[in-house]
Design a protein around this motif. Structure first.
Motif, PDB file in Angstrom:
ATOM      1  N   ILE A  17      44.167  55.984  41.608  1.00 30.68           N
ATOM      2  CA  ILE A  17      43.072  55.093  42.001  1.00 30.68           C
ATOM      3  C   ILE A  17      43.235  53.735  41.330  1.00 30.68           C
ATOM      4  CG2 ILE A  17      40.580  54.710  41.766  1.00 30.68           C
ATOM      5  CD1 ILE A  17      40.272  57.783  42.046  1.00 30.68           C
ATOM      6  N   GLY A  18      43.627  53.768  40.057  1.00 30.16           N
ATOM      7  CA  GLY A  18      43.864  52.503  39.354  1.00 30.16           C
ATOM      8  C   GLY A  18      44.964  51.691  39.994  1.00 30.16           C
ATOM      9  N   PHE A  19      46.043  52.378  40.436  1.00 29.39           N
ATOM     10  CA  PHE A  19      47.138  51.665  41.097  1.00 29.39           C
ATOM     11  C   PHE A  19      46.722  51.124  42.466  1.00 29.39           C
ATOM     12  CE2 PHE A  19      50.134  53.543  38.011  1.00 29.39           C
ATOM     13  CZ  PHE A  19      50.918  52.423  37.764  1.00 29.39           C
ATOM     14  N   ILE A  20      45.837  51.840  43.162  1.00 26.15           N
ATOM     15  CA  ILE A  20      45.300  51.303  44.419  1.00 26.15           C
ATOM     16  C   ILE A  20      44.558  49.997  44.140  1.00 26.15           C
ATOM     17  CG2 ILE A  20      43.562  51.665  46.232  1.00 26.15           C
ATOM     18  CD1 ILE A  20      44.283  54.641  46.173  1.00 26.15           C
ATOM     19  N   GLY A  21      43.736  50.020  43.076  1.00 26.93           N
ATOM     20  CA  GLY A  21      43.026  48.797  42.694  1.00 26.93           C
ATOM     21  C   GLY A  21      43.972  47.671  42.311  1.00 26.93           C
ATOM     22  N   LEU A  22      45.033  48.017  41.548  1.00 27.46           N
ATOM     23  CA  LEU A  22      46.022  46.995  41.173  1.00 27.46           C
ATOM     24  C   LEU A  22      46.696  46.420  42.410  1.00 27.46           C
ATOM     25  CD1 LEU A  22      48.020  48.168  38.013  1.00 27.46           C
ATOM     26  CD2 LEU A  22      46.471  46.240  38.224  1.00 27.46           C
ATOM     27  N   ASN A  23      47.039  47.291  43.357  1.00 29.92           N
ATOM     28  CA  ASN A  23      47.685  46.819  44.579  1.00 29.92           C
ATOM     29  C   ASN A  23      46.774  45.891  45.371  1.00 29.92           C
ATOM     30  OD1 ASN A  23      50.031  48.225  44.063  1.00 29.92           O
ATOM     31  ND2 ASN A  23      49.486  49.984  45.308  1.00 29.92           N
ATOM     32  N   LEU A  24      45.466  46.202  45.385  1.00 37.72           N
ATOM     33  CA  LEU A  24      44.516  45.325  46.065  1.00 37.72           C
ATOM     34  C   LEU A  24      44.453  43.961  45.368  1.00 37.72           C
ATOM     35  CD1 LEU A  24      41.601  47.836  46.787  1.00 37.72           C
ATOM     36  CD2 LEU A  24      43.142  46.791  48.458  1.00 37.72           C
ATOM     37  N   ALA A  25      44.465  43.986  44.021  1.00 35.10           N
ATOM     38  CA  ALA A  25      44.438  42.723  43.284  1.00 35.10           C
ATOM     39  C   ALA A  25      45.730  41.945  43.492  1.00 35.10           C
ATOM     40  CB  ALA A  25      44.216  43.000  41.787  1.00 35.10           C
TER      41      ALA A  25
ATOM     42  N   MET B 181      40.855  47.329  36.800  1.00 30.62           N
ATOM     43  CA  MET B 181      41.766  48.332  37.354  1.00 30.62           C
ATOM     44  C   MET B 181      42.611  48.979  36.257  1.00 30.62           C
ATOM     45  SD  MET B 181      40.856  48.411  40.400  1.00 30.62           S
ATOM     46  CE  MET B 181      39.241  47.779  39.920  1.00 30.62           C
ATOM     47  N   VAL B 182      43.028  48.168  35.289  1.00 27.92           N
ATOM     48  CA  VAL B 182      43.826  48.705  34.182  1.00 27.92           C
ATOM     49  C   VAL B 182      42.993  49.694  33.364  1.00 27.92           C
ATOM     50  CG1 VAL B 182      45.004  48.133  32.027  1.00 27.92           C
ATOM     51  CG2 VAL B 182      45.403  46.747  34.071  1.00 27.92           C
ATOM     52  N   LYS B 183      41.707  49.417  33.215  1.00 26.83           N
ATOM     53  CA  LYS B 183      40.837  50.361  32.500  1.00 26.83           C
ATOM     54  C   LYS B 183      40.793  51.711  33.202  1.00 26.83           C
ATOM     55  CE  LYS B 183      37.741  47.113  30.143  1.00 26.83           C
ATOM     56  NZ  LYS B 183      36.358  46.563  30.064  1.00 26.83           N
ATOM     57  N   ILE B 184      40.819  51.702  34.532  1.00 23.08           N
ATOM     58  CA  ILE B 184      40.828  52.958  35.291  1.00 23.08           C
ATOM     59  C   ILE B 184      42.132  53.712  35.045  1.00 23.08           C
ATOM     60  CG2 ILE B 184      40.848  53.962  37.607  1.00 23.08           C
ATOM     61  CD1 ILE B 184      38.988  51.674  38.475  1.00 23.08           C
ATOM     62  N   ILE B 185      43.262  52.979  35.051  1.00 26.42           N
ATOM     63  CA  ILE B 185      44.554  53.613  34.784  1.00 26.42           C
ATOM     64  C   ILE B 185      44.568  54.228  33.384  1.00 26.42           C
ATOM     65  CG2 ILE B 185      47.021  53.159  34.439  1.00 26.42           C
ATOM     66  CD1 ILE B 185      46.826  51.062  36.671  1.00 26.42           C
ATOM     67  N   VAL B 186      44.056  53.476  32.414  1.00 21.33           N
ATOM     68  CA  VAL B 186      44.004  53.965  31.034  1.00 21.33           C
ATOM     69  C   VAL B 186      43.149  55.226  30.945  1.00 21.33           C
ATOM     70  CG1 VAL B 186      43.125  53.452  28.714  1.00 21.33           C
ATOM     71  CG2 VAL B 186      44.485  51.750  29.948  1.00 21.33           C
ATOM     72  N   GLU B 187      42.041  55.275  31.696  1.00 19.42           N
ATOM     73  CA  GLU B 187      41.183  56.470  31.713  1.00 19.42           C
ATOM     74  C   GLU B 187      41.967  57.708  32.149  1.00 19.42           C
ATOM     75  OE1 GLU B 187      37.420  58.306  34.223  1.00 19.42           O
ATOM     76  OE2 GLU B 187      37.732  56.132  34.222  1.00 19.42           O
ATOM     77  N   GLY B 188      42.863  57.525  33.120  1.00 17.79           N
ATOM     78  CA  GLY B 188      43.680  58.643  33.568  1.00 17.79           C
ATOM     79  C   GLY B 188      44.795  58.998  32.610  1.00 17.79           C
TER      80      GLY B 188
END
Length: 441
Positions: A43-51, A261-268
């Protein structure tokens, strides 16, 4: 090979979570926790890709407009990292590189020459490019693949060296950045950091974002800084109010969305990191293994975004004034933050040091990309890119590891032997440094 190609075709938002779920299961994380961790990272990478798509959709047209408006007279066109990676993977070396580098990585982990398991397979393209150039220069596929493996090893060692700094900056243990370009900048930025520490003005500099906000209040807020940088780019592009306002809002959105988005990746990643620590403490007497990730996870750091955006017009000016440069920055110019992300890590978020290092690095990028232009153009033509006219390159090619390995590897077997001999003491030095860091924790 067909199976590998299939999984790669799924893209990072599917492939990386699958790999992380498997890693989580191996580490004894439990099936539901492993699945959750992998999906959260996805999900974090999806957000990064959108950004990142914001950069592509809004900054790239602005860059093109600036280039056309000022009529820069440079003969080699930067076609961007996406096309460059495609050229690299379309070569004979590129076809062999994924299984070769993956097998090498496992071997180096087993013998303890690296601590990083590089799962950023999409960026193996950097190694493929270096090997393809050496193959082009020597006519030997064996030497080409050998050169690729040398660069992969150097990237792993660079990732090991900078791992603790990356972990401290992002607030998550057990990760590193072996990405082909980012890893190659670490030696330069470390050297420059040592130089800055000998210059009182720079050694005593406290110009990070928190200091800036303390001094100038809201003017130091990333949103306000982003708005100012967006306005400057809009003025340089000659945009009308509507286009300029859209560009300004997009730049601000990039500043805000990347950290989220990076915070989401870190959460995972945090549960995987904890499981890895427990697993290796129990079975390997505390042996560390880092998960090697794409440098995109560092783009959430405000200093990287601010300096990256500042470097867009600066790089254009450098391209025009540097004697001997032939490259017109275009395809990769909007993504300059990727070129300076490790400077933020090494300089601990100091804005002044990161700007200076970013400028120095981009000078090297332009010259190296110029040197690679004839080789890259031949590889592109041999790969069937007949629509490309004249000489082309990419700022993505401006990789100092690529350059050193291609220069030495071009001497054939002797060059490859020299590279292997150079790699051994580099590995021992990194091992000594990381061991010392472990003791001081």
């Amino acid at each position: 090979m067909i199976v590998v190609d299939y999984f790669l075709s799924l893209g990072s938002i599917v492939f990386v979570p699958i790999v992380l779920i498997i890693i989580g299961l191996v580490l004894g994380q439990g099936i539901l926790r492993a699945i959750r961790s992998g999906i959260i990272v996805g999900i974090g990478f999806i957000g990064l890709n959108l950004a990142i798509s914001l950069i592509s959709n809004t900054l790239e047209p602005a860059v093109t407009q600036i280039v056309e408006r000022f009529s820069f007279n440079l003969t080699v066109i930067d076609i961007g990292s996406g096309a460059a990676a495609g050229v690299a993977f379309s070569t004979l070396v590129g076809a062999l590189i994924i299984p070769s580098v993956f097998a090498l990585n496992l071997l180096l982990l087993v013998i303890g020459f690296t601590k990083t398991m590089n799962i950023d397979i999409f960026n193996y393209s950097h190694y493929a490019f270096t090997g393809a150039v050496v193959h082009l220069m020597t006519g030997s596929i064996v030497l080409g693949v050998g050169a690729s493996l040398i660069q992969a090893t150097w990237s792993l060692l660079s990732a090991d060296y900078s791992a603790k700094k990356v972990q401290d900056a992002l607030g998550v243990e057990g990760i590193s950045i072996p990405q082909g370009y980012a890893a190659s900048t670490v030696p330069l930025f470390v050297l420059l950091d040592k130089v800055y520490n000998r210059i009182p003005f720079l050694r005593n500099s406290k110009l990070d974002l928190s200091y800036l906000q303390g001094r100038i209040g809201m003017f130091g807020d990333p949103v306000i800084i982003g708005a100012a940088l967006g306005l400057i780019l809009a003025l340089l592009a000659g945009y009308n109010f509507a286009d300029g306002a859209n560009l300004l809002m997009s730049v601000v959105a990039i500043m805000v969305l990347f950290p989220r988005m990076v915070k989401i990746i870190v959460e995972g990643l945090l549960p995987i990191s904890e499981s890895a620590k427990t697993f290796f403490n129990k079975r390997f007497k505390g042996k560390e293994v880092f998960i090697g990730l794409d440098s995109a996870i560092t783009l959430g750091l405000p200093t990287t975004q601010i300096v990256g955006t500042m470097l867009i017009p600066i790089t254009l000016v450098l391209a025009v004034i540097l004697p001997g440069n032939k490259v017109l920055p275009l395809g990769d110019l909007a993504f300059v933050a990727f070129f300076t992300c490790m400077a933020t890590i090494i300089h601990k978020g100091n804005l002044l040091k990161t700007v200076i290092s970013g400028v120095i690095n981009m000078i090297g990028v332009l010259y190296i990309a110029s040197w690679f232009a004839p080789h890259f153009s031949k590889l592109a033509a041999s790969g069937g890119a007949t629509e490309i006219k004249g000489q082309t390159t990419a700022l993505w090619n401006g990789n100092v590891f690529d350059y050193i390995i291609a220069q030495i590897g071009g001497f054939g077997v002797i060059g490859l032997v020299v590279l292997v001999i150079l790699t051994i003491p580099i590995g021992l030095y990194v091992k000594r440094v990381t061991a010392r860091e472990k003791l001081t924790e």
